[in-house]
Design an enzyme around this catalytic site. Structure first.
Site, PDB file in Angstrom:
ATOM      1  N   GLY A 170       0.741  -1.257   0.000  1.00 27.17           N
ATOM      2  CA  GLY A 170       0.000   0.000   0.000  1.00 27.17           C
ATOM      3  C   GLY A 170       0.770   1.306   0.000  1.00 27.17           C
ATOM      4  O   GLY A 170       0.143   2.361   0.025  1.00 27.17           O
ATOM      5  N   VAL A 174       0.440   4.901  -7.004  1.00 29.39           N
ATOM      6  CA  VAL A 174      -0.870   4.702  -7.625  1.00 29.39           C
ATOM      7  C   VAL A 174      -1.689   3.649  -6.873  1.00 29.39           C
ATOM      8  O   VAL A 174      -2.596   3.028  -7.418  1.00 29.39           O
ATOM      9  CB  VAL A 174      -0.743   4.315  -9.119  1.00 29.39           C
ATOM     10  CG1 VAL A 174      -0.364   5.518  -9.948  1.00 29.39           C
ATOM     11  CG2 VAL A 174       0.258   3.177  -9.327  1.00 29.39           C
ATOM     12  N   CYS A 175      -1.336   3.493  -5.599  1.00 20.78           N
ATOM     13  CA  CYS A 175      -1.992   2.497  -4.760  1.00 20.78           C
ATOM     14  C   CYS A 175      -3.149   3.123  -4.001  1.00 20.78           C
ATOM     15  O   CYS A 175      -3.023   4.242  -3.493  1.00 20.78           O
ATOM     16  CB  CYS A 175      -0.950   1.995  -3.775  1.00 20.78           C
ATOM     17  SG  CYS A 175      -1.657   1.025  -2.488  1.00 20.78           S
ATOM     18  N   ILE A 176      -4.276   2.402  -3.902  1.00 25.06           N
ATOM     19  CA  ILE A 176      -5.370   2.892  -3.062  1.00 25.06           C
ATOM     20  C   ILE A 176      -5.794   1.816  -2.040  1.00 25.06           C
ATOM     21  O   ILE A 176      -6.874   1.880  -1.474  1.00 25.06           O
ATOM     22  CB  ILE A 176      -6.584   3.358  -3.917  1.00 25.06           C
ATOM     23  CG1 ILE A 176      -7.017   2.273  -4.913  1.00 25.06           C
ATOM     24  CG2 ILE A 176      -6.257   4.654  -4.661  1.00 25.06           C
ATOM     25  CD1 ILE A 176      -8.340   2.593  -5.620  1.00 25.06           C
ATOM     26  N   ASP A 324      -1.561   7.103  -2.173  1.00 28.27           N
ATOM     27  CA  ASP A 324      -2.969   7.507  -2.252  1.00 28.27           C
ATOM     28  C   ASP A 324      -3.164   8.909  -2.766  1.00 28.27           C
ATOM     29  O   ASP A 324      -3.693   9.775  -2.077  1.00 28.27           O
ATOM     30  CB  ASP A 324      -3.663   7.380  -0.910  1.00 28.27           C
ATOM     31  CG  ASP A 324      -3.578   5.954  -0.384  1.00 28.27           C
ATOM     32  OD1 ASP A 324      -3.623   5.775   0.813  1.00 28.27           O
ATOM     33  OD2 ASP A 324      -3.450   5.028  -1.204  1.00 28.27           O
TER      34      ASP A 324
END
Ligand SMILES: NC(=O)C1=CN([C@@H]2O[C@H](COP(=O)(O)OP(=O)(O)OC[C@H]3O[C@@H](n4cnc5c(N)ncnc54)[C@H](OP(=O)(O)O)[C@@H]3O)[C@@H](O)[C@H]2O)C=CC1
Ligand SMILES: Nc1nc2c(ncn2[C@@H]2O[C@H](COP(=O)(O)O)[C@@H](O)[C@H]2O)c(=O)[nH]1
Length: 324
Positions: A170, A174-176, A324
């Site tokens: 995480g 570009v991680c959510i 995020d």
């Protein structure tokens, strides 16, 4: 958990310089059977690496991991790297067809040098079984397993036979995952790396959350042998993905491997797409990374990456919202 921090909270403390020039500092790292110019590997994502970039990197002694999102091309990819006498480094998942793929490679004696098991939640029986399957059929391949975020996971994957583990759930640009699930190491990736490294008996790859070249040195300090980076490698001339123009400026797309753009559907989406400014040639970034890391080594008071591993540091609480 004591002392939770991230990259921007840490400053490494300089030690007396022992070189006359930064060019004397050696940034190379032994990883598996090979030595690479940098302890850095571009992320195995479809907007970061393709066959052309893999060849470019391997020819210049940089480590690479090919992504797994065009599974039918992997066998020919390994063969073509072999023909060029270059290292072959691929990714696999854990679904049923991946088991037969490994068996096919073994039957045809097509042996990748490195195989990365690339799964969001790597602390699972699915990954443990895949490690054991690869080690049974392709014992000469170096297996990287991930991703994980706890010492317990590192120990279990190492005990299953992994040659290295990849830490980071995480923290990616570009991680959510953090906002979609409430879980992960986003916001405290560096502390998670340190936590995991204390348990590790084999190399660790720190994966995600690197925003500056100085973060590479910090990852080494806190236990990484190798650092996987996506966003800093996105947007180069050579990068896969479409280029767009906005207000006279060029941008390139960078999307998550668990985004709807990668998956082609909105199911279990844990990634997003962004546009990054066009950055020019990949070699320029690699050269700058090497020079910055040489400088880091000189500040650490040594001539090799090992000098960084023992430097003192301070925690300067300064967290920005990472990822995020
Ligand atoms: N490093 C990170 O923080 C993250 C990275 N990613 C990247 O996204 C890509 C897709 O990952 P992934 O979805 O694992 O790959 P896959 O789509 O290949 O799914 C892996 C398998 O694990 C199952 N699974 C069970 N629990 C989970 C879970 N919590 N998360 C994901 N799968 C689970 C999936 O089933 P089912 O789909 O039916 O649940 C599927 O069978 C990879 O490249 C991965 O590296 C994704 C998220 C986080
Ligand atoms: N949670 C998600 N993480 C993802 C996704 N696609 C890739 N990744 C991870 O990010 C790093 C790169 O991070 P960066 O900060 O350097 O940009 C990559 O190596 C994966 O581990 C995703 O869709 N969701």
């Amino acid at each position: 958990m004591e002392n939770v921090f991230d990259y921007e909270d840490i400053q490494l403390i300089p030690a007396k310089c022992i070189v006359k020039s930064r060019s004397e500092c050696d940034t190379s790292i032994q990883f598996g059977k090979h030595r690479f110019r940098l302890p850095v590997v571009p992320a195995n994502m479809q907007t970061i690496i393709d066959e052309k970039i893999a060849t470019f990197l391997a020819e210049r002694d940089y480590f690479y991991v090919m992504h797994r999102f065009e599974p039918e091309t992997r066998k020919d990819f390994i063969k073509s790297m072999r023909e060029k006498n270059l290292i072959a480094s691929i990714s696999v998942g854990v679904k049923d067809e991946e088991y037969s793929f490994i068996e096919e490679l073994a039957d045809e004696k097509i042996v990748p040098d490195y195989i990365t098991i690339d799964i969001a939640h790597g602390h699972s029986d699915a990954v443990i079984e895949m490690i054991q399957h690869i080690k049974k059929h392709l014992p000469d391949s170096f297996v990287i397993a991930g991703n994980v975020g706890t010492p317990e996971a590192v120990r279990e994957l190492e005990n299953a036979g992994a040659d290295a583990t990849k830490v980071g759930i995480g923290p990616g640009k570009v991680c959510i995952t953090k906002v979609k699930t409430g879980f992960g190491t986003g916001g405290w990736q560096l502390a998670a790396l340190r936590w995991c490294a204390k348990a590790a008996t084999k190399p660790i790859i720190a994966d995600g959350g690197i925003r500056t070249h100085g973060d590479i040195a910090k990852s080494i300090r806190f236990g990484a042998s190798m650092v996987m980076i996506g966003s800093l490698f996105a947007g180069h001339e050579e990068s896969p993905g479409t280029t767009v123009e906005h207000d006279g400026k060029l941008y390139k797309e960078y999307f998550g491997s668990a985004s709807e753009y990668q998956k082609g559907e909105k199911k279990n989406v844990e990634g997003k797409k962004m546009y990054v400014e066009h950055k020019g040639a990949l070699q320029d970034t690699l050269t700058e990374m090497e020079q910055d890391l040489q400088s880091s080594i000189s500040y650490a008071g040594g001539k090799t990456l090992n000098a960084i591993r023992t430097v003192d540091y301070v925690v300067v609480k300064n967290s920005i919202f990472n990822g995020d």
